[in-house]
Design a protein around this motif. Sequence first.
Motif, PDB file in Angstrom:
ATOM      1  N   ASN A  87       0.789  -1.166   0.013  1.00  0.00           N
ATOM      2  CA  ASN A  87       0.017  -0.038  -0.087  1.00  0.00           C
ATOM      3  C   ASN A  87       0.794   1.130   0.001  1.00  0.00           C
ATOM      4  OD1 ASN A  87      -2.228   1.600   0.001  1.00  0.00           O
ATOM      5  ND2 ASN A  87      -2.722   1.136   2.185  1.00  0.00           N
ATOM      6  N   LEU A  88       1.433   1.548  -1.157  1.00  0.00           N
ATOM      7  CA  LEU A  88       2.304   2.765  -1.355  1.00  0.00           C
ATOM      8  C   LEU A  88       1.892   3.901  -2.010  1.00  0.00           C
ATOM      9  CD1 LEU A  88       5.651   0.454  -2.239  1.00  0.00           C
ATOM     10  CD2 LEU A  88       4.845   1.305   0.286  1.00  0.00           C
ATOM     11  N   GLY A  89       2.373   5.035  -1.753  1.00  0.00           N
ATOM     12  CA  GLY A  89       2.218   6.313  -2.435  1.00  0.00           C
ATOM     13  C   GLY A  89       3.504   6.777  -2.878  1.00  0.00           C
ATOM     14  N   ILE A  90       3.390   7.426  -3.808  1.00  0.00           N
ATOM     15  CA  ILE A  90       4.661   8.106  -4.597  1.00  0.00           C
ATOM     16  C   ILE A  90       5.026   9.437  -3.894  1.00  0.00           C
ATOM     17  CG2 ILE A  90       5.523   8.926  -6.607  1.00  0.00           C
ATOM     18  CD1 ILE A  90       4.056   6.695  -8.036  1.00  0.00           C
ATOM     19  N   VAL A  91       6.236   9.482  -3.394  1.00  0.00           N
ATOM     20  CA  VAL A  91       6.980  10.711  -2.927  1.00  0.00           C
ATOM     21  C   VAL A  91       7.151  11.469  -4.082  1.00  0.00           C
ATOM     22  CG1 VAL A  91       8.352  11.928  -1.290  1.00  0.00           C
ATOM     23  CG2 VAL A  91       7.093   9.773  -0.769  1.00  0.00           C
ATOM     24  N   THR A  92       6.948  12.718  -4.194  1.00  0.00           N
ATOM     25  CA  THR A  92       7.542  13.624  -5.250  1.00  0.00           C
ATOM     26  C   THR A  92       8.605  14.438  -4.508  1.00  0.00           C
ATOM     27  OG1 THR A  92       5.275  13.712  -5.624  1.00  0.00           O
ATOM     28  CG2 THR A  92       6.864  14.777  -7.280  1.00  0.00           C
ATOM     29  N   THR A  93       9.877  14.464  -5.048  1.00  0.00           N
ATOM     30  CA  THR A  93      10.904  15.248  -4.497  1.00  0.00           C
ATOM     31  C   THR A  93      11.583  16.074  -5.697  1.00  0.00           C
ATOM     32  OG1 THR A  93      12.119  13.255  -4.693  1.00  0.00           O
ATOM     33  CG2 THR A  93      11.351  13.946  -2.339  1.00  0.00           C
ATOM     34  N   PRO A  94      11.005  17.081  -6.022  1.00  0.00           N
ATOM     35  CA  PRO A  94      11.451  17.765  -6.953  1.00  0.00           C
ATOM     36  C   PRO A  94      13.138  18.316  -7.334  1.00  0.00           C
ATOM     37  CG  PRO A  94       9.456  18.957  -6.330  1.00  0.00           C
ATOM     38  CD  PRO A  94       9.791  17.944  -5.425  1.00  0.00           C
ATOM     39  N   TRP A  95      13.349  18.433  -5.888  1.00  0.00           N
ATOM     40  CA  TRP A  95      14.682  18.985  -5.788  1.00  0.00           C
ATOM     41  C   TRP A  95      15.703  17.756  -5.867  1.00  0.00           C
ATOM     42  CZ3 TRP A  95      16.980  16.392  -1.603  1.00  0.00           C
ATOM     43  CH2 TRP A  95      16.242  15.686  -0.592  1.00  0.00           C
ATOM     44  N   LYS A  96      15.233  16.490  -5.899  1.00  0.00           N
ATOM     45  CA  LYS A  96      16.088  15.537  -6.062  1.00  0.00           C
ATOM     46  C   LYS A  96      16.202  15.105  -7.428  1.00  0.00           C
ATOM     47  CE  LYS A  96      16.310  12.473  -2.014  1.00  0.00           C
ATOM     48  NZ  LYS A  96      15.700  11.321  -1.325  1.00  0.00           N
ATOM     49  N   ALA A  97      14.887  15.490  -8.278  1.00  0.00           N
ATOM     50  CA  ALA A  97      14.852  15.064  -9.666  1.00  0.00           C
ATOM     51  C   ALA A  97      15.859  15.798 -10.533  1.00  0.00           C
ATOM     52  CB  ALA A  97      13.383  14.970  -9.935  1.00  0.00           C
ATOM     53  N   ARG A  98      16.316  16.999 -10.157  1.00  0.00           N
ATOM     54  CA  ARG A  98      16.858  18.116 -10.897  1.00  0.00           C
ATOM     55  C   ARG A  98      18.326  17.478 -11.537  1.00  0.00           C
ATOM     56  NH1 ARG A  98      17.170  22.784  -7.771  1.00  0.00           N
ATOM     57  NH2 ARG A  98      15.297  22.857  -7.021  1.00  0.00           N
ATOM     58  N   GLY A  99      19.015  16.625 -10.905  1.00  0.00           N
ATOM     59  CA  GLY A  99      19.991  16.336 -11.404  1.00  0.00           C
ATOM     60  C   GLY A  99      20.526  14.864 -11.211  1.00  0.00           C
ATOM     61  N   GLY A 100      21.157  14.051 -11.969  1.00  0.00           N
ATOM     62  CA  GLY A 100      21.505  12.629 -11.347  1.00  0.00           C
ATOM     63  C   GLY A 100      20.329  11.684 -11.670  1.00  0.00           C
ATOM     64  N   PRO A 101      20.880  10.514 -11.337  1.00  0.00           N
ATOM     65  CA  PRO A 101      19.705   9.661 -11.330  1.00  0.00           C
ATOM     66  C   PRO A 101      18.645   9.605 -10.468  1.00  0.00           C
ATOM     67  CG  PRO A 101      22.015   8.517 -10.418  1.00  0.00           C
ATOM     68  CD  PRO A 101      22.155  10.205 -10.795  1.00  0.00           C
ATOM     69  N   ILE A 102      17.560   9.567 -10.831  1.00  0.00           N
ATOM     70  CA  ILE A 102      16.427   9.509 -10.078  1.00  0.00           C
ATOM     71  C   ILE A 102      16.104   8.399  -9.220  1.00  0.00           C
ATOM     72  CG2 ILE A 102      13.990  10.087  -9.738  1.00  0.00           C
ATOM     73  CD1 ILE A 102      14.456  11.724 -12.608  1.00  0.00           C
ATOM     74  N   SER A 103      16.006   8.312  -8.056  1.00  0.00           N
ATOM     75  CA  SER A 103      15.729   7.290  -7.231  1.00  0.00           C
ATOM     76  C   SER A 103      14.365   7.569  -6.615  1.00  0.00           C
ATOM     77  CB  SER A 103      16.575   6.845  -6.172  1.00  0.00           C
ATOM     78  OG  SER A 103      16.179   6.516  -5.003  1.00  0.00           O
ATOM     79  N   GLN A 104      13.333   7.038  -7.086  1.00  0.00           N
ATOM     80  CA  GLN A 104      12.004   7.229  -6.864  1.00  0.00           C
ATOM     81  C   GLN A 104      11.785   6.913  -5.451  1.00  0.00           C
ATOM     82  OE1 GLN A 104       9.128   8.674  -8.640  1.00  0.00           O
ATOM     83  NE2 GLN A 104       8.653   8.721  -6.376  1.00  0.00           N
ATOM     84  N   GLU A 105      11.140   7.585  -4.606  1.00  0.00           N
ATOM     85  CA  GLU A 105      10.877   7.079  -3.155  1.00  0.00           C
ATOM     86  C   GLU A 105       9.344   6.761  -3.104  1.00  0.00           C
ATOM     87  OE1 GLU A 105      12.863   9.695  -0.307  1.00  0.00           O
ATOM     88  OE2 GLU A 105      14.401   8.471  -0.656  1.00  0.00           O
TER      89      GLU A 105
END
Length: 66
Positions: free
Chosen positions: A17-35
């Motif tokens: 039962n998981l919801g997606i966490v949006t972290t724009p500051w993380k998504a800006r550079g480098g590989p995105i690790s979805q939390e």
Amino acid sequence: MGNEKKIKFCSKCGSTNLGIVTTPWKARGGPISQEYKCEDCGVEMTAFDGDEEFLAEFRKKLAEKE
Ligand SMILES: [Zn+2]
């Protein structure tokens, strides 16, 4: 070739039962690790990824710990 289905689940309690966490500051550079955020225990983490067998095994280990 099986038709194994990958399931995402909480690395703390094994809930799917998981919801997606949006972290724009993380998504800006480098590989995105979805939390993900677990709706059951409230933990934010990188979800585990496995088939049903793996999930069953994981839950068994959790149950043994208690
Ligand atoms: Zn959880």
